[in-house]
Design a protein around this motif. Structure first.
Motif: not given
Length: 362
Positions: A121-128, A238-245, A250-257, A272-276
């Motif tokens: 939950x905390x890993x996905x909070x900012x990038x999703x 599940x293994x999660x890697x993601x990031x945001x900026x 404008x906020x962009x976030x994406x990652x891989x599960x 895979x996901x990518x959002x703005x």
């Protein structure tokens, strides 16, 4: 003497009131949804989604802190999920299915005991960007909006932008019915320490306008558990890697599960996901996200595209509209709404969902 005793009692009561703070809070979120290809005849349906909400699931709760001195605090949270459409409790019918934990907090971090959100939950909070919205990542993996663990001990601490955390559950899910939020794996079985165990870990770094996160989440099975995890030798990892900026508004976030399931048969999938998200004005926010799920074992592939517009009427009240489109290949059969298979419908069928709704918080 009576006046002195009364004054003393009032002073003690006042001291207690300042020492412990309890907050009642909640969110009510619902709307009207249109979904096409809803049955074997290809008919559409109009409905009010249950327990999901449009922007986020409805809930009410109590949150409290007590100052113990020297930087140490006692904490607790009791949080109940429910559907505004019927008033029925969510998370398998539990009274406090979203959270029921108590803990201690200091400058070294926070330790919690009970039913709680785990590190996924905390890993996905900012990038999703879409979060727990009705056409979010939960439509591709219905575990994602249900990243909670029963019977768990947790730790999380942040030090100069670096957050580390972990949870260990002795029995990850005691509820027996209710879909992905209740999978019948109570654990705590004498002689089988692995039964229904869950371990999650988090490493997250936030600096200025951006950040990155990594998480690990392994669920063990047990006798009678859902999802094919019928023994403690089976697992779902599940293994999660993601990031945001953030670039101003404008906020962009994406990652891989990545997911590996070891049950009767082995299954491996990548999401895979990518959002703005863009704040058009103080009142208007526009969000969009594209996500793709591929099961490497079965070659089932689904792509979800979602657009959302939110208008804030006040700090507590907003109206919104969402459009979601699920594109399934010939081996896939996922619904745009809710992350379930399209029951009774053939693989390769695409689905569109539209929802208009309202959210109010208190």
């Amino acid at each position: 003497m009576k006046r002195i005793l009364l004054a003393s009692a009032l002073a003690l009561a006042a001291t207690g009131a300042h020492a412990q703070n309890v907050t009642l809070y909640g969110i009510l979120d619902t709307g009207i949804e249109y979904v096409n290809h809803a049955n074997a005849q290809g008919d559409a349906t109009w409905r009010m989604p249950s327990n999901t909400g449009g922007l986020m699931p409805s809930r009410w709760g109590l949150r409290g802190t007590e100052d113990l001195g020297n930087g140490l605090k006692a904490l607790f949270t009791l949080e109940s999920g429910f559907g505004v459409d019927t008033g029925v409790s969510g998370q398998g019918g539990r009274l406090f299915g979203r959270a029921a934990w108590v803990g201690l907090s200091g400058n070294w971090g926070t330790v919690t005991l009970g039913r709680q959100s785990n590190m996924t939950f905390f890993a996905l909070l900012d990038s999703d960007v879409m979060g727990p919205a009705v056409y979010g990542l939960g439509s591709l993996d219905n575990y994602i909006p249900n990243t909670r663990s029963d019977n768990a001990i947790g730790y999380r601490g942040t030090f100069s932008g670096l957050t580390v955390g972990a949870t260990y559950s002795f029995g990850r899910d005691v509820a027996a019915s209710g879909g992905p939020a209740a999978t019948n794996c109570a654990g705590e079985v004498p002689g089988d320490r692995k039964a229904c165990r869950q371990v999650t870990a988090l490493l997250k770094y936030d600096l200025g306008p951006g950040g990155v996160a990594a998480a690990y989440d392994q669920l063990r099975g047990g006798t009678g558990a859902a999802g094919g995890l019928s023994s403690s030798d089976t697992s779902d990892t599940r293994t999660v890697l993601n990031g945001y900026y953030r670039f101003g508004d404008l906020k962009i976030g994406g990652g891989w599960i990545g997911r590996i399931t070891r049950a009767a048969t082995r299954s491996e999938a990548n999401l895979y996901y990518l959002g703005a998200s863009y704040a058009l004005s103080p009142a208007w926010t526009l969000d969009g996200q594209v996500a793709h799920l591929k099961n490497k074992t079965t070659d089932a592939r689904s792509t979800l595209a979602t657009v959302r517009a939110t208008y804030s009427l006040s700090k507590r009240t907003a109206v919104y509209g969402l459009v979601g489109y699920m594109d399934n290949n010939k081996n896939a059969n996922l619904s745009v709404s809710g992350g379930q298979a399209l029951a009774g419908l053939p693989n390769g069928l695409n689905q569109t969902g539209v929802m208009l709704g309202m959210r109010h918080s208190f």
